[in-house]
Enzyme design. Structure first.
Site, mmCIF file in Angstrom:
data_model
loop_
_atom_site.group_PDB
_atom_site.id
_atom_site.type_symbol
_atom_site.label_atom_id
_atom_site.label_comp_id
_atom_site.label_asym_id
_atom_site.label_seq_id
_atom_site.Cartn_x
_atom_site.Cartn_y
_atom_site.Cartn_z
ATOM 1 N N GLY A 10 21.768 -8.133 16.749
ATOM 2 C CA GLY A 10 22.423 -9.114 15.978
ATOM 3 C C GLY A 10 21.893 -10.577 16.661
ATOM 4 O O GLY A 10 21.243 -10.479 17.723
ATOM 5 N N GLN A 11 22.716 -11.733 16.295
ATOM 6 C CA GLN A 11 22.143 -13.142 16.624
ATOM 7 C C GLN A 11 22.507 -13.069 18.103
ATOM 8 O O GLN A 11 21.552 -13.776 19.106
ATOM 9 C CB GLN A 11 22.927 -13.995 16.165
ATOM 10 C CG GLN A 11 22.402 -13.979 14.669
ATOM 11 C CD GLN A 11 23.046 -15.230 13.730
ATOM 12 O OE1 GLN A 11 22.633 -16.367 13.814
ATOM 13 N NE2 GLN A 11 24.185 -15.223 13.322
ATOM 14 N N TYR A 126 39.035 -9.332 7.853
ATOM 15 C CA TYR A 126 37.878 -9.652 9.011
ATOM 16 C C TYR A 126 38.685 -10.260 10.138
ATOM 17 O O TYR A 126 38.582 -9.548 11.173
ATOM 18 C CB TYR A 126 36.920 -10.533 8.380
ATOM 19 C CG TYR A 126 36.007 -10.949 9.536
ATOM 20 C CD1 TYR A 126 34.874 -10.140 10.116
ATOM 21 C CD2 TYR A 126 35.917 -12.230 10.260
ATOM 22 C CE1 TYR A 126 34.193 -10.278 11.315
ATOM 23 C CE2 TYR A 126 35.197 -12.475 11.273
ATOM 24 C CZ TYR A 126 34.383 -11.621 11.728
ATOM 25 O OH TYR A 126 33.495 -12.000 12.838
#
Length: 188
Positions: A10-11, A126
């Protein structure tokens, strides 16, 4: 010092790997989903037990904010159960866990910047899954740090900043939502 990173692709994970590769006084193990499924408690325990890190950094997450409304079970499995597994494993070996969370744990109506002591009130699946992950980490491991990020951007992966820069090259004007305020967080 030994550091285990979950979510290396991921980032945030990729930036962490870039930063840690330059450090000679520590050892780190960075794993992506293929090598470490954080939702698999047995696999998490095995890897943590074998590597014996001093610090576990959880940069793994389900981040499809809109899709989480339809995939709530998957979002909770990754964002709640996965961090819980990592925190339990950290606690077993007396390690610290650093868990990356989000500003989506708040309701988003404040006109001021949020602080860590503000009341949480996530408005979607989320945010609820990320808050549940924070709570699971805090309950499972007393040696924890929870970092809340917003609008993560970096050189790797897709993000708002890269999208705006790309669109600015091809369009005369840009149309973006005007009802959100945020403080972009550099992944590095």
């Amino acid at each position: 010092m030994k550091i285990l990173i979950a979510g290396k692709n991921g980032q945030v994970g990729r930036c962490l790997v870039d930063l840690l590769e330059a450090q000679t006084e520590l050892t780190f193990l960075a794993l992506g989903r293929e090598e470490l499924d954080i939702t698999d408690e047995i696999q998490v325990d095995k890897i943590v037990s074998e590597f014996q890190p001093n610090i576990i950094i959880n940069a793994a997450a389900y981040t499809a904010v809109d899709k989480a409304e339809q995939e709530c079970d998957l979002a909770n499995t990754i964002n709640r159960d996965g961090p819980c597994n990592l925190a339990h494993a950290a606690n077993k070996i007396n390690a610290v866990i650093i868990h990356i969370s989000t500003d989506y744990v708040f309701d988003g109506v404040s006109t001021e910047s949020y602080t860590e002591s503000d009341v949480t009130a996530p408005q979607g699946e989320y945010g609820r899954s990320k808050l549940a992950g924070e709570q699971a980490v805090a309950q499972a491991c007393p040696k924890h740090i929870i970092l809340r990020t917003a609008w993560v951007f970096g050189e790797h992966g897709n993000n708002f900043v890269k999208t705006m820069l790309r669109l600015a090259k091809t369009r005369e004007s840009l149309g973006v939502v005007a009802d959100q305020f945020g403080g972009p967080t550099y992944a590095g």
